[in-house]
Structures are given as structure tokens and as C-alpha cells.
Design a protein around this motif. Structure first.
Motif, mmCIF file in Angstrom:
data_model
loop_
_atom_site.group_PDB
_atom_site.id
_atom_site.type_symbol
_atom_site.label_atom_id
_atom_site.label_comp_id
_atom_site.label_asym_id
_atom_site.label_seq_id
_atom_site.Cartn_x
_atom_site.Cartn_y
_atom_site.Cartn_z
ATOM 1 N N MET A 3 0.861 -1.267 0.058
ATOM 2 C CA MET A 3 -0.075 -0.113 0.022
ATOM 3 C C MET A 3 0.684 1.141 0.000
ATOM 4 N N ASP A 48 11.167 2.116 4.535
ATOM 5 C CA ASP A 48 10.494 1.094 5.443
ATOM 6 C C ASP A 48 11.615 0.697 6.413
ATOM 7 N N ARG A 49 11.777 -0.920 6.676
ATOM 8 C CA ARG A 49 12.697 -0.967 7.542
ATOM 9 C C ARG A 49 14.123 -0.678 7.077
ATOM 10 N N VAL A 56 2.014 0.673 7.964
ATOM 11 C CA VAL A 56 2.641 -0.435 8.399
ATOM 12 C C VAL A 56 1.482 -1.329 8.916
ATOM 13 N N SER A 97 -6.037 -0.882 8.717
ATOM 14 C CA SER A 97 -7.492 -0.873 8.485
ATOM 15 C C SER A 97 -8.454 -0.888 9.694
ATOM 16 N N LYS A 101 -1.241 -10.607 2.379
ATOM 17 C CA LYS A 101 -0.364 -10.876 3.376
ATOM 18 C C LYS A 101 -1.538 -11.083 4.680
ATOM 19 N N HIS A 154 -1.062 -10.565 7.826
ATOM 20 C CA HIS A 154 -1.146 -9.502 8.908
ATOM 21 C C HIS A 154 -2.495 -8.597 8.603
HETATM 22 N N1 LIG Z 1 -3.018 -4.753 1.585
HETATM 23 C C1 LIG Z 1 -4.207 -4.398 1.420
HETATM 24 O O1 LIG Z 1 -5.305 -4.605 0.533
HETATM 25 C C2 LIG Z 1 -4.828 -3.161 2.295
HETATM 26 C C3 LIG Z 1 -3.935 -2.816 3.510
HETATM 27 N N2 LIG Z 1 -4.310 -1.800 4.282
HETATM 28 C C4 LIG Z 1 -3.656 -1.352 5.484
HETATM 29 O O2 LIG Z 1 -2.465 -0.847 5.055
HETATM 30 C C5 LIG Z 1 -1.309 -1.075 6.035
HETATM 31 C C6 LIG Z 1 -0.077 -1.745 5.028
HETATM 32 O O3 LIG Z 1 -0.703 -3.037 4.427
HETATM 33 P P1 LIG Z 1 0.114 -3.515 3.388
HETATM 34 O O4 LIG Z 1 1.132 -2.596 2.514
HETATM 35 O O5 LIG Z 1 -0.523 -4.519 2.534
HETATM 36 O O6 LIG Z 1 1.416 -4.290 4.114
HETATM 37 P P2 LIG Z 1 2.785 -4.771 3.656
HETATM 38 O O7 LIG Z 1 3.089 -5.993 4.673
HETATM 39 O O8 LIG Z 1 3.010 -5.049 2.392
HETATM 40 O O9 LIG Z 1 3.489 -3.350 4.309
HETATM 41 C C7 LIG Z 1 3.936 -2.937 5.450
HETATM 42 C C8 LIG Z 1 5.303 -2.511 5.467
HETATM 43 O O10 LIG Z 1 5.595 -1.973 6.825
HETATM 44 C C9 LIG Z 1 6.954 -2.306 6.986
HETATM 45 N N3 LIG Z 1 7.076 -2.089 8.588
HETATM 46 C C10 LIG Z 1 7.019 -2.628 9.298
HETATM 47 N N4 LIG Z 1 7.668 -2.053 10.197
HETATM 48 C C11 LIG Z 1 8.358 -1.221 9.963
HETATM 49 C C12 LIG Z 1 9.029 0.015 10.700
HETATM 50 N N5 LIG Z 1 9.224 -0.070 12.080
HETATM 51 N N6 LIG Z 1 9.661 0.775 9.963
HETATM 52 C C13 LIG Z 1 9.340 0.897 8.722
HETATM 53 N N7 LIG Z 1 8.517 0.036 7.986
HETATM 54 C C14 LIG Z 1 8.009 -1.109 8.719
HETATM 55 C C15 LIG Z 1 6.908 -3.868 6.496
HETATM 56 O O11 LIG Z 1 8.092 -4.401 6.726
HETATM 57 P P3 LIG Z 1 8.328 -5.909 7.198
HETATM 58 O O12 LIG Z 1 7.466 -6.658 5.951
HETATM 59 O O13 LIG Z 1 9.793 -6.272 7.061
HETATM 60 O O14 LIG Z 1 7.808 -5.982 8.433
HETATM 61 C C16 LIG Z 1 6.385 -3.588 5.139
HETATM 62 O O15 LIG Z 1 7.137 -3.348 4.228
HETATM 63 C C17 LIG Z 1 -1.686 -2.274 6.909
HETATM 64 O O16 LIG Z 1 -2.167 -1.639 8.397
HETATM 65 C C18 LIG Z 1 -3.025 -2.649 6.261
HETATM 66 O O17 LIG Z 1 -4.112 -3.115 7.249
HETATM 67 C C19 LIG Z 1 -5.303 -0.826 4.046
HETATM 68 C C20 LIG Z 1 -6.023 -1.070 2.862
HETATM 69 C C21 LIG Z 1 -5.724 -2.302 1.869
#
Ligand SMILES: NC(=O)C1=CN([C@@H]2O[C@H](COP(=O)(O)OP(=O)(O)OC[C@H]3O[C@@H](n4cnc5c(N)ncnc54)[C@H](OP(=O)(O)O)[C@@H]3O)[C@@H](O)[C@H]2O)C=CC1
Ligand SMILES: O=C(O)C(=O)Cc1ccc(O)cc1
Length: 432
Positions: A14, A33-34, A71, A98, A223, A225
Motif C-alpha cells: 500500500m 521502510d525497515r 505499516v 485497516s 499478507k 497481517h
Molecule cells: N493490502 C491491502 O489490501 C490493504 C492494506 N491496508 C492496510 O495498510 C497497511 C499496510 O498494508 P500492506 O502494504 O498491505 O502491508 P505490507 O506488509 O506489504 O507493508 C507494510 C510494510 O511496513 C513495513 N514495516 C513494518 N515495521 C516497520 C518499521 N518499524 N519501519 C518501517 N517500516 C516498517 C513492513 O516491513 P516488514 O514486512 O519487514 O515487516 C512492510 O514493508 C496495513 O495496516 C493494512 O491493514 C489498507 C487497505 C488495503
């Protein structure tokens, strides 16, 4: 273009989608990101001058005017605790998770008082065209001017803004998303438990069965999560998911006991509460129903269409409508704040309940045809097991089950995503 810039913390599916679209619209983006993902992200966004990849959230926070946390919901408290105090003075912060209760709690706890809070939530996955889809905006702690700036920034998505409070958002998404996912997650679990690939079973190919398969695979290719967060962190979702499991169990018991009249009475009473009184009619009396036609849905099969349509008792759909009825949910009231997946699910429920001959056939099949018992037994176990895992709130138990099922279906993800995208596009065009 305004020289304000946007920070994105969390550049997963996202976050990247937000970075691409916002930068295409001319906004400058600071993303991270991380730390271990820094090099790869830098390479990926090398051709985009307006996207500046940084090493961590401190660097993003100190130089951005609107910072969006993208995140996993389960990490929001940790991540905001880490980077929130570095937020530029007077900036605006929001989250795109979400589920808003933990996100807002984290902001209130860790952000300095001079920082404003405007959250958002795109009600669709990263591969869906955002135009016309709902985008929730939450003005939690902000001046009108700051809120207008966020609206201006996010207007490039072409989505429909929906203005809600954080708690209304969580109520609505528990009614729509969380309980819908429970049904699809259970279908996947049951198919795996029976060692079935549903596209190889004639009863699961064609018409509304295609929607069940394509959307189930779509969820399992995503994913874990996202679904875990939505179900376990939303204060309203447990009850909804629990009721779905109870509805499945109650209807399955009536089927097992051959209680035709009781089953028929209960299903029709639920159908009347949800679909009666022409609830799908718009205020002007026009037909706003989603009714999905078999001919349209037949085009999106992962398997070979059987010569003749094979009957199904549609326990998953009967239980969904029963669950809405028991919870007093009128799904049409939530249309303004719904995901494509929810609209398709409601669409196939409507297709079943607004065609009396099809509904009678499902009830008849439920009582007379015991070749479904093994599938329905596993489906009932699955719905109860998902509900229990959600109630226990154990991330690890959720992840393990999700990933085991995901692995089972993985060889077909590529094709299912392609067919599913075409299906969603065709249906949304038709139902707009
Ligand atoms: N996918 C979907 O259809 C939708 C998702 N959402 C919401 O959007 C958010 C993101 O989802 P999505 O993009 O799908 O998930 P992803 O897992 O693809 O992306 C989340 C990212 O955040 C990173 N992250 C975690 N901890 C940290 C940190 N401390 N510093 C920087 N980056 C960090 C993760 O790294 P790592 O993987 O290494 O932990 C990962 O790359 C969630 O809250 C989700 O509920 C909302 C609408 C639609
Ligand atoms: O449409 C759905 O329900 C999806 O599965 C995609 C999705 C997942 C999480 C969200 O917060 C919004 C949309």
C-alpha cells in the motif's frame, strides 16, 4: 504545485501504491521502510525523482508535512512510539491501517501536542484502480485548513471521500470487511481440509461459485497481517465473526437433522430482514441492486464449466445472511464505505436470495443431498476455528493457519489474481 511534502513510513504494497500515485500527481514523497529494505527500495524508485527513499522514520518525520504510517496494524504502537516524537513541529500525521482504534491510541500516546492528526483508509487492495472507490478520511485532531490540505493531497486518487470518526469507521468495517473475510477464510480452510482444489470440483465451477473461489484465493495470496489486524484489533469484529460461526453451526445442525421447515423458516426470515422491503432500492425507487448474473460470472472460471449447473446448498451464503439478520446489520446501509470484495459478496448473496427458485433449491439440496455433508462439516469446523483464533487474539496461531492454507493454494495465485482482477473490473463496471 504546493511545495509541501508527504512522508510515507512503511513502503509495502500500500505504501508503494501511495508513493507512486502521489508522486505522479506532482507531490514530493519521503518514504522509508525497515533499514534492511533501504537499498532495494532505493533501486526500485530510482527513476522517480519525486520519491526520496530514506533510511528510517526519523528522517522521514522530521522533514515531511503530512506523514502517513502504512505499516501492519499490529506494529502501529511500536512504530509510532519510535518515530512519532521526531515529527516536524506543526506537521500532520495519519495512518492508513485497516483498524483505527489502535492507530489513534498510538498517535494520542506518542505524538507531540503540536502535531495534528488526520487518518485515512483506502477501502481496496493495492492492485485495484482507486478511482471511484471509497477513501475514508478521519479528522481527529486538526484545523479545517490542515484537513483541507490532506484532502487536496489525496484527491489525486480520484476516490470518493467518506468522512467518519475513528469509532464509526471500526464499527462499519467490522460489519463489512471482517465478517466477509471470515467466510472466505473458512472456505479456503475447508477446501484444504478436504484436499480439494475447488476448480476441479464441478459443484464449485461457474456462476457464483467463481466469485467464491476467486475471492478466497485473492485473500490467501495477500499478507496474513492485513486480515489478522482487521479481525483481532478491531474492537467490534470479534462479535461479528463469532456470530458468523454460530450461524454456520446452527444452520448445519438443522441440515443434519433434516429439519426442512425450521431451516426454510429461518433462512427466509433472515432473507426478509436483509433483502425484504426492497432494501436494494435507492431513495428514488430505482433498482440499485448488485444482482450478479450467472452468464457474467461464468466467464471467470479457474476450472472447466460443467455441462449442467451443479446444485449447491450455499451454506456459506445462507449463514452470512443469517448472521447479518442476527446482528441487525443492513448491508446496504454500509455501501458508501464498502470494499469491492464486500460488494461482490453481497452481490452473490442477493443473487441467491432474490431468486426464490434458487433459494428453494439450496434449501432442498441442504436437506436431501448428503454428498455435501463432508464439505459442510469441514466448513463449520473452519468457521468456528477461525472465530476461536480471533477471540484468543493470538497472532501466531492466526499466521500459522493462514500461511499453511496459503501455501496449499499458492500454485494458482498468479492465474487467480489475473482472473479475479478481470472479474472485479467487469462486475464493478456493470454495477456502478
Ligand atoms: N493490502 C491491502 O489490501 C490493504 C492494506 N491496508 C492496510 O495498510 C497497511 C499496510 O498494508 P500492506 O502494504 O498491505 O502491508 P505490507 O506488509 O506489504 O507493508 C507494510 C510494510 O511496513 C513495513 N514495516 C513494518 N515495521 C516497520 C518499521 N518499524 N519501519 C518501517 N517500516 C516498517 C513492513 O516491513 P516488514 O514486512 O519487514 O515487516 C512492510 O514493508 C496495513 O495496516 C493494512 O491493514 C489498507 C487497505 C488495503
Ligand atoms: O476488499 C477487501 O476486503 C480486501 O481484502 C482488500 C482490503 C484489505 C484491507 C483493507 O483495509 C481494505 C481492503
Amino acid at each position: 504545485m504546493d511545495e509541501k511534502c508527504i512522508g510515507i513510513i512503511g513502503m509495502g504494497d500500500m505504501g508503494k501504491m501511495y508513493a507512486r500515485r502521489l508522486s505522479d500527481a506532482g507531490w514530493r514523497i519521503n518514504g522509508c521502510d525497515r533499514p534492511e529494505s533501504y537499498e532495494a527500495l532505493k533501486k526500485e524508485f530510482a527513476g522517480r525523482g519525486r520519491v526520496n527513499i530514506m533510511q528510517n522514520g526519523h528522517l522521514v518525520s522530521r522533514c515531511s508535512d503530512y506523514i502517513i504510517y502504512n505499516v501492519p496494524a499490529k506494529n502501529i504502537d511500536d512504530v509510532v512510539a519510535q518515530f512519532g516524537p521526531s515529527t516536524k513541529m506543526g506537521a500532520i500525521v495519519g495512518g492508513q491501517t485497516s483498524c483505527k482504534a489502535p492507530e489513534i491510541a498510538a498517535f494520542e500516546k506518542h505524538l507531540p501536542q503540536d502535531v495534528e492528526i488526520v487518518s485515512c483508509h483506502s477501502l481496496h487492495g493495492p492492485g485495484v484502480d482507486p478511482r471511484g472507490q471509497p477513501l475514508v478520511l478521519i479528522k481527529h485532531r486538526a484545523s479545517d485548513e490542515s484537513f483541507a490540505l490532506v484532502e487536496k493531497m489525496l484527491s489525486c486518487f480520484g476516490s470518493k471521500f467518506v468522512y467518519l470518526s475513528a469509532s464509526d469507521h471500526d464499527h462499519i468495517t467490522a460489519d463489512t470487511q471482517a465478517v466477509t473475510h471470515a467466510a472466505f477464510l473458512s472456505m479456503g480452510a475447508a477446501w484444504r481440509a478436504n484436499a480439494q482444489f475447488p476448480w476441479e470440483v464441478p459443484r464449485y465451477v461457474g456462476g457464483i461459485e467463481n466469485v467464491k473461489i476467486n475471492l478466497t484465493l485473492r485473500i490467501y495470496s495477500n499478507k496474513w497481517h492485513v486480515y489478522a489486524g482487521l479481525a483481532m484489533l478491531n474492537p467490534s469484529a470479534r462479535r461479528q465473526i463469532g456470530q458468523y460461526a454460530e450461524s454456520v453451526t446452527a444452520l448445519f445442525k438443522l441440515m443434519l437433522a433434516g429439519q426442512r421447515e425450521e431451516l426454510s423458516r429461518r433462512v427466509k426470515e433472515a432473507g426478509e430482514a436483509v433483502f425484504g422491503n426492497a432494501r436494494w432500492k435507492g431513495r428514488g425507487g430505482e433498482d440499485e441492486g448488485l444482482l450478479l448474473k450467472d452468464e457474467l460470472l461464468d466467464r471467470f472460471s479457474l476450472g472447466e464449466l460443467p455441462q449442467e449447473r451443479v446444485r449447491n446448498n450455499h451454506l456459506s451464503l445462507l449463514a452470512m445472511v443469517d448472521c447479518w439478520w442476527k446482528l441487525g446489520i443492513v448491508p446496504y446501509d454500509h455501501m458508501i464505505c464498502s470494499t469491492p470484495l464486500f460488494r461482490l459478496w453481497l452481490g452473490i448473496a442477493e443473487s441467491l436470495f432474490r431468486k426464490p427458485e434458487l433459494l428453494d433449491e439450496a434449501i432442498e439440496t441442504a436437506i436431501e443431498d448428503n454428498t455435501f455433508r463432508a464439505d459442510d462439516l469441514e466448513f463449520t469446523f473452519a468457521a468456528r476455528d477461525w472465530s476461536e483464533r480471533v477471540t484468543l487474539g493470538n497472532d501466531e496461531a492466526y499466521r500459522r493457519k493462514f500461511e499453511a492454507i496459503s501455501e496449499y493454494f499458492a500454485p494458482r495465485f498468479e492465474e487467480a489474481t489475473r482472473v479475479g482482477n478481470e472479474m472485479i473490473k467487469a462486475i464493478l463496471e456493470k454495477t456502478h
